[in-house]
Design a protein around this motif. Structure first.
Motif, mmCIF file in Angstrom:
data_model
loop_
_atom_site.group_PDB
_atom_site.id
_atom_site.type_symbol
_atom_site.label_atom_id
_atom_site.label_comp_id
_atom_site.label_asym_id
_atom_site.label_seq_id
_atom_site.Cartn_x
_atom_site.Cartn_y
_atom_site.Cartn_z
ATOM 1 N N SER A 7 0.871 -1.176 0.000
ATOM 2 C CA SER A 7 0.000 0.000 0.000
ATOM 3 C C SER A 7 0.910 1.227 0.000
ATOM 4 C CB SER A 7 -0.892 -0.039 1.241
ATOM 5 O OG SER A 7 -1.687 1.117 1.284
ATOM 6 N N CYS A 8 1.398 1.585 -1.180
ATOM 7 C CA CYS A 8 2.494 2.562 -1.258
ATOM 8 C C CYS A 8 2.024 3.992 -0.962
ATOM 9 C CB CYS A 8 3.147 2.519 -2.647
ATOM 10 S SG CYS A 8 4.551 3.667 -2.744
ATOM 11 N N THR A 9 2.716 4.603 -0.006
ATOM 12 C CA THR A 9 2.485 6.022 0.319
ATOM 13 C C THR A 9 3.837 6.740 0.441
ATOM 14 O OG1 THR A 9 2.367 5.461 2.673
ATOM 15 C CG2 THR A 9 0.274 5.638 1.503
ATOM 16 N N LEU A 10 4.773 6.354 -0.404
ATOM 17 C CA LEU A 10 6.125 6.914 -0.295
ATOM 18 C C LEU A 10 6.191 8.399 -0.663
ATOM 19 C CD1 LEU A 10 8.546 4.244 -1.843
ATOM 20 C CD2 LEU A 10 8.523 5.074 0.509
ATOM 21 N N CYS A 11 5.340 8.833 -1.569
ATOM 22 C CA CYS A 11 5.421 10.234 -2.004
ATOM 23 C C CYS A 11 4.058 10.906 -1.822
ATOM 24 C CB CYS A 11 5.905 10.305 -3.460
ATOM 25 S SG CYS A 11 4.602 10.136 -4.681
ATOM 26 N N PRO A 12 3.980 12.220 -2.033
ATOM 27 C CA PRO A 12 2.726 12.931 -1.756
ATOM 28 C C PRO A 12 1.521 12.471 -2.577
ATOM 29 C CG PRO A 12 4.535 14.485 -1.877
ATOM 30 C CD PRO A 12 5.085 13.163 -2.340
ATOM 31 N N ARG A 13 1.718 11.680 -3.605
ATOM 32 C CA ARG A 13 0.555 11.166 -4.352
ATOM 33 C C ARG A 13 -0.265 10.210 -3.500
ATOM 34 N NH1 ARG A 13 -0.148 14.678 -8.488
ATOM 35 N NH2 ARG A 13 1.791 14.982 -9.616
ATOM 36 N N ASN A 14 0.384 9.560 -2.507
ATOM 37 C CA ASN A 14 -0.321 8.658 -1.582
ATOM 38 C C ASN A 14 -1.274 7.708 -2.310
ATOM 39 O OD1 ASN A 14 0.785 9.502 0.936
ATOM 40 N ND2 ASN A 14 -0.423 11.376 0.779
ATOM 41 N N CYS A 15 -0.789 7.063 -3.349
ATOM 42 C CA CYS A 15 -1.650 6.210 -4.180
ATOM 43 C C CYS A 15 -2.288 5.071 -3.387
ATOM 44 C CB CYS A 15 -0.857 5.586 -5.322
ATOM 45 S SG CYS A 15 -0.053 6.759 -6.385
ATOM 46 N N GLY A 16 -1.529 4.485 -2.448
ATOM 47 C CA GLY A 16 -2.059 3.342 -1.695
ATOM 48 C C GLY A 16 -2.184 2.089 -2.534
ATOM 49 N N ASP A 18 -1.004 -1.479 -4.478
ATOM 50 C CA ASP A 18 -0.138 -2.625 -4.191
ATOM 51 C C ASP A 18 0.905 -2.685 -5.300
ATOM 52 O OD1 ASP A 18 1.122 -5.004 -3.847
ATOM 53 O OD2 ASP A 18 -0.709 -6.200 -3.622
ATOM 54 N N ARG A 19 2.101 -2.194 -5.027
ATOM 55 C CA ARG A 19 3.129 -2.124 -6.075
ATOM 56 C C ARG A 19 3.742 -3.485 -6.394
ATOM 57 N NH1 ARG A 19 6.997 2.946 -5.034
ATOM 58 N NH2 ARG A 19 8.067 2.045 -6.847
ATOM 59 N N TYR A 20 3.383 -4.522 -5.649
ATOM 60 C CA TYR A 20 3.802 -5.865 -6.067
ATOM 61 C C TYR A 20 2.986 -6.282 -7.298
ATOM 62 C CZ TYR A 20 6.030 -5.933 -1.513
ATOM 63 O OH TYR A 20 6.811 -5.623 -0.436
ATOM 64 N N ALA A 23 1.461 -0.455 -10.826
ATOM 65 C CA ALA A 23 2.224 0.779 -10.650
ATOM 66 C C ALA A 23 1.296 1.894 -10.196
ATOM 67 C CB ALA A 23 2.883 1.163 -11.965
ATOM 68 N N GLY A 24 1.865 2.845 -9.447
ATOM 69 C CA GLY A 24 1.121 4.041 -9.074
ATOM 70 C C GLY A 24 1.395 5.174 -10.049
ATOM 71 N N VAL A 25 1.152 6.401 -9.607
ATOM 72 C CA VAL A 25 1.355 7.569 -10.477
ATOM 73 C C VAL A 25 2.804 7.646 -10.977
ATOM 74 C CG1 VAL A 25 1.301 10.101 -10.551
ATOM 75 C CG2 VAL A 25 -0.500 8.864 -9.357
ATOM 76 N N CYS A 26 3.753 7.186 -10.168
ATOM 77 C CA CYS A 26 5.179 7.229 -10.555
ATOM 78 C C CYS A 26 5.493 6.278 -11.705
ATOM 79 C CB CYS A 26 6.063 6.898 -9.365
ATOM 80 S SG CYS A 26 5.723 5.264 -8.665
ATOM 81 N N GLY A 27 4.563 5.367 -12.006
ATOM 82 C CA GLY A 27 4.742 4.483 -13.163
ATOM 83 C C GLY A 27 5.528 3.218 -12.875
ATOM 84 N N CYS A 61 8.494 8.969 -12.396
ATOM 85 C CA CYS A 61 8.513 10.167 -11.541
ATOM 86 C C CYS A 61 7.086 10.414 -11.066
ATOM 87 C CB CYS A 61 9.017 11.374 -12.323
ATOM 88 S SG CYS A 61 9.217 12.853 -11.297
ATOM 89 N N SER A 62 6.947 10.902 -9.860
ATOM 90 C CA SER A 62 5.586 11.189 -9.393
ATOM 91 C C SER A 62 5.136 12.595 -9.774
ATOM 92 C CB SER A 62 5.482 10.986 -7.877
ATOM 93 O OG SER A 62 6.439 11.762 -7.227
ATOM 94 N N LEU A 63 6.073 13.445 -10.210
ATOM 95 C CA LEU A 63 5.670 14.754 -10.741
ATOM 96 C C LEU A 63 5.398 14.610 -12.237
ATOM 97 C CD1 LEU A 63 7.978 17.457 -9.116
ATOM 98 C CD2 LEU A 63 5.501 17.264 -8.926
ATOM 99 N N THR A 108 12.903 9.120 -5.689
ATOM 100 C CA THR A 108 11.908 9.103 -4.612
ATOM 101 C C THR A 108 11.126 7.795 -4.503
ATOM 102 O OG1 THR A 108 11.642 11.444 -5.112
ATOM 103 C CG2 THR A 108 9.995 10.454 -3.654
ATOM 104 N N HIS A 109 10.632 7.296 -5.630
ATOM 105 C CA HIS A 109 9.729 6.141 -5.587
ATOM 106 C C HIS A 109 10.469 4.829 -5.354
ATOM 107 C CE1 HIS A 109 10.841 7.535 -9.545
ATOM 108 N NE2 HIS A 109 10.654 6.333 -10.065
ATOM 109 N N PHE A 110 11.817 4.893 -5.269
ATOM 110 C CA PHE A 110 12.596 3.672 -4.991
ATOM 111 C C PHE A 110 13.375 3.767 -3.672
ATOM 112 C CE2 PHE A 110 12.647 3.607 -9.815
ATOM 113 C CZ PHE A 110 11.730 2.574 -9.934
HETATM 114 S S1 SF4 Z 1 3.377 7.807 -7.012
HETATM 115 FE FE1 SF4 Z 1 4.520 5.908 -6.738
HETATM 116 S S2 SF4 Z 1 5.835 6.327 -4.949
HETATM 117 FE FE2 SF4 Z 1 4.216 7.873 -4.934
HETATM 118 S S3 SF4 Z 1 2.654 7.001 -3.590
HETATM 119 FE FE3 SF4 Z 1 2.118 6.493 -5.707
HETATM 120 S S4 SF4 Z 1 2.970 4.446 -6.016
HETATM 121 FE FE4 SF4 Z 1 3.961 5.326 -4.201
#
Ligand code: SF4
Length: 304
Positions: A7-16, A18-20, A23-27, A61-63, A108-110
């Protein structure tokens, strides 16, 4: 470092997400992806040094900046998946090639995977490690990096949420970036030198955008109020080039003028900031590396 990517919340996108599995916004999923590792001469002089920084360009990248010069890797996610152990080997290979530092570009996302790679090889690395990011960071994620990063080199792109929303799809950019920069400064509160090379500290970068010089000035005012001017370096960049999706915004479809850039530089000098300015000749896409997986695949030196 173990991190549950479920439940990834590493960056401000807070996608939540499952990166297993996705992919989230960071791709990117939970595996490191990178597009190039090379000696890089185009950072600030205290970073590029004599031999160049040992730059590793991570994919994704999340930006979502419409003017990103590295859009091929940041938006289109060009790159190849590598293991944590391979990333550690890349650090050592760059050091063997004479790199003056390890320059983690868009990391950031790694973050938890990068700290694991550093755990494996840090005892054999005797050059500084740089966290080179867009500034859109969470304080809690930066705290995971304490003790691993010698030099923080974030962008501080916008003060205005209207601009950051329009050009980077991140209206909350300044809220996060300002907190992030204060955390980076807490971890590296002063500049420490090894001759002409920076060994520890903070370099804040700001790219002046067309028609945005008043926002640049608001950023300088915030820095002046919040961080002692002699405790970090300011890098004011003029290299904006209308690439990628700039054609969507007519006001961005040109380079910046001498007046725009010089007015920001003059204010920075009046405020007592020290650092770097850029020749306007730097607004040239030839300064963007060609992303071709150099240095990413297993090759060259074997480490015992
Ligand atoms: S953009 Fe990537 S690093 Fe940021 S919260 Fe979403 S999945 Fe996690």
């Amino acid at each position: 470092m173990s991190y549950d990517f479920k439940s990834c919340t590493l960056c401000p996108r807070n996608c939540g997400v499952d990166r297993y599995k996705e992919a989230g916004v960071c791709g990117n999923k939970s595996v490191i992806r990178a597009a190039k590792a090379q000696l890089h001469m185009w950072e600030e002089p205290c970073i590029s040094g004599r031999n160049g920084s040992g730059a590793i360009f991570f994919s994704g990248c999340s930006l979502k900046c419409c003017y990103c010069q590295n859009y091929k890797i940041s938006h289109e996610n060009f790159g190849e998946e590598i293991s944590v152990s391979r990333l550690g080997d890349i650090f050592l290979e760059l050091q063997d090639m004479g790199a003056d530092n390890i320059d983690l570009v868009s990391p950031t996302h790694f973050v938890p995977l990068i700290t694991s790679a550093l755990d494996a090889v840090k005892h054999r690395l005797d050059i500084p490690v740089i966290y080179n990011c867009g500034g859109y960071e969470k304080r809690d994620t930066l705290k995971m990096l304490e003790g691993y990063i010698d030099i923080y080199m974030p962008d501080l792109k916008y003060k205005s949420s209207e601009l950051s929303g329009k050009y980077s799809y991140a209206p909350d950019y300044f809220k996060y970036a300002s907190e992030a920069i204060l955390e980076m400064h807490r971890q590296q509160p002063e500049l420490v030198w090894n001759g002409p090379l920076l060994k520890k500290g903070l370099i804040i970068r700001h790219l002046v955008l067309p028609k945005c010089r008043h926002d640049s000035m608001d950023i300088l005012s915030w820095l002046k109020e919040n961080i002692p001017a002699d405790s970090f370096k300011l890098s004011l960049m003029s290299q904006f080039t209308p690439v990628y999706r700039c054609s969507v915004y007519p006001e961005l479809n040109r380079r910046i003028t001498t007046l725009e850039y010089n007015s920001v530089v003059d204010m920075a000098l009046e405020m007592g900031f020290d650092g770097y300015t850029q020749s306007r000749k730097s607004a040239d896409s030839s300064y963007t590396p060609e992303f071709d997986l150099t240095g990413i695949r297993q090759h060259r030196t074997k480490h015992a």
